[in-house]
Design an enzyme around this catalytic site. Structure first.
Site, PDB file in Angstrom:
ATOM      1  N   GLU A 191      50.256  57.370  49.595  1.00 51.52           N
ATOM      2  CA  GLU A 191      50.572  55.939  49.595  1.00 51.52           C
ATOM      3  C   GLU A 191      51.946  55.665  50.203  1.00 51.52           C
ATOM      4  OE1 GLU A 191      50.027  54.456  45.615  1.00 51.52           O
ATOM      5  OE2 GLU A 191      47.951  55.146  45.540  1.00 51.52           O
ATOM      6  N   CYS A 192      52.261  56.356  51.259  1.00 47.92           N
ATOM      7  CA  CYS A 192      53.569  56.278  51.911  1.00 47.92           C
ATOM      8  C   CYS A 192      53.414  55.626  53.284  1.00 47.92           C
ATOM      9  CB  CYS A 192      54.113  57.703  52.053  1.00 47.92           C
ATOM     10  SG  CYS A 192      55.689  57.851  52.909  1.00 47.92           S
ATOM     11  N   GLY A 193      54.462  55.013  53.751  1.00 47.55           N
ATOM     12  CA  GLY A 193      54.444  54.457  55.097  1.00 47.55           C
ATOM     13  C   GLY A 193      54.245  55.521  56.165  1.00 47.55           C
TER      14      GLY A 193
END
Length: 172
Positions: A44-46
């Site tokens: 769930e990271c950029g």
């Protein structure tokens, strides 16, 4: 990033093992004499779309010996909250990842995996990632030769140059 001085690092990557993402043990000894790119990952990271570039790198260079190893980690912004099953489903279905992945590990803090603990002991705390998708390149002797921060894309020309340089020194 500055190249890591090889003579300083006594950690040998092939002495470590992890639990595999989909169960069982993942001893790095099985990759002896192969360069390995280790990346701490998060779903769930950029930077999560880097999975696709890492997969392309793996497909492009695996016949020449490169191993890409993903280590899911929830240490930065709690961006890897899922179970191993959820992580596996995401990386396989969303990004087509076929490179090896470990179970979820801490790489900073009190429950740090021994590999990262030992790197800190020998190279200092600046060797640790500051965020998800930090990349570490180990040569065919299991020694760290370079590392890149999260913002460095897997297809960065400087990174790919180092990968190619280490693959050229690889032999069966």
């Amino acid at each position: 990033m500055k190249a890591v001085q090889r003579e300083v690092l006594f950690v040998n990557l092939y002495e470590y093992s992890f639990a595999a993402l989909e169960g069982g043990s993942l001893s790095l000894e099985r990759y002896r004499n192969q360069p390995i790119m280790i990346v701490n990952t998060a779903s769930e990271c950029g930077f999560t779309p880097q999975y696709a570039s890492l997969q392309r790198m793996y497909l492009d260079y695996r016949q020449s010996g490169l191993v890409v190893l993903g280590i899911p980690c929830n240490d930065f912004g709690e961006q890897e909250p899922g179970t191993e099953e959820e992580i596996s489903r995401l990386v396989r279905e969303e990004y087509g990842v076929t490179f090896p992945m470990t179970a979820k590990y801490s790489i900073i803090g009190p429950r740090t995996h021994p590999l990262f603990r030992d790197m800190v002991e020998q190279l200092g705390p600046d060797i640790l990632p500051r965020w998800n998708f930090h990349k570490y390149l180990f040569n065919r002797r299991g020694q760290l030769v370079e590392h890149w921060p999260s913002a460095t894309q897997p297809d960065d020309p400087g990174l790919l140059h180092e990968v190619a340089r280490n693959l050229q020194s690889w032999s069966l």
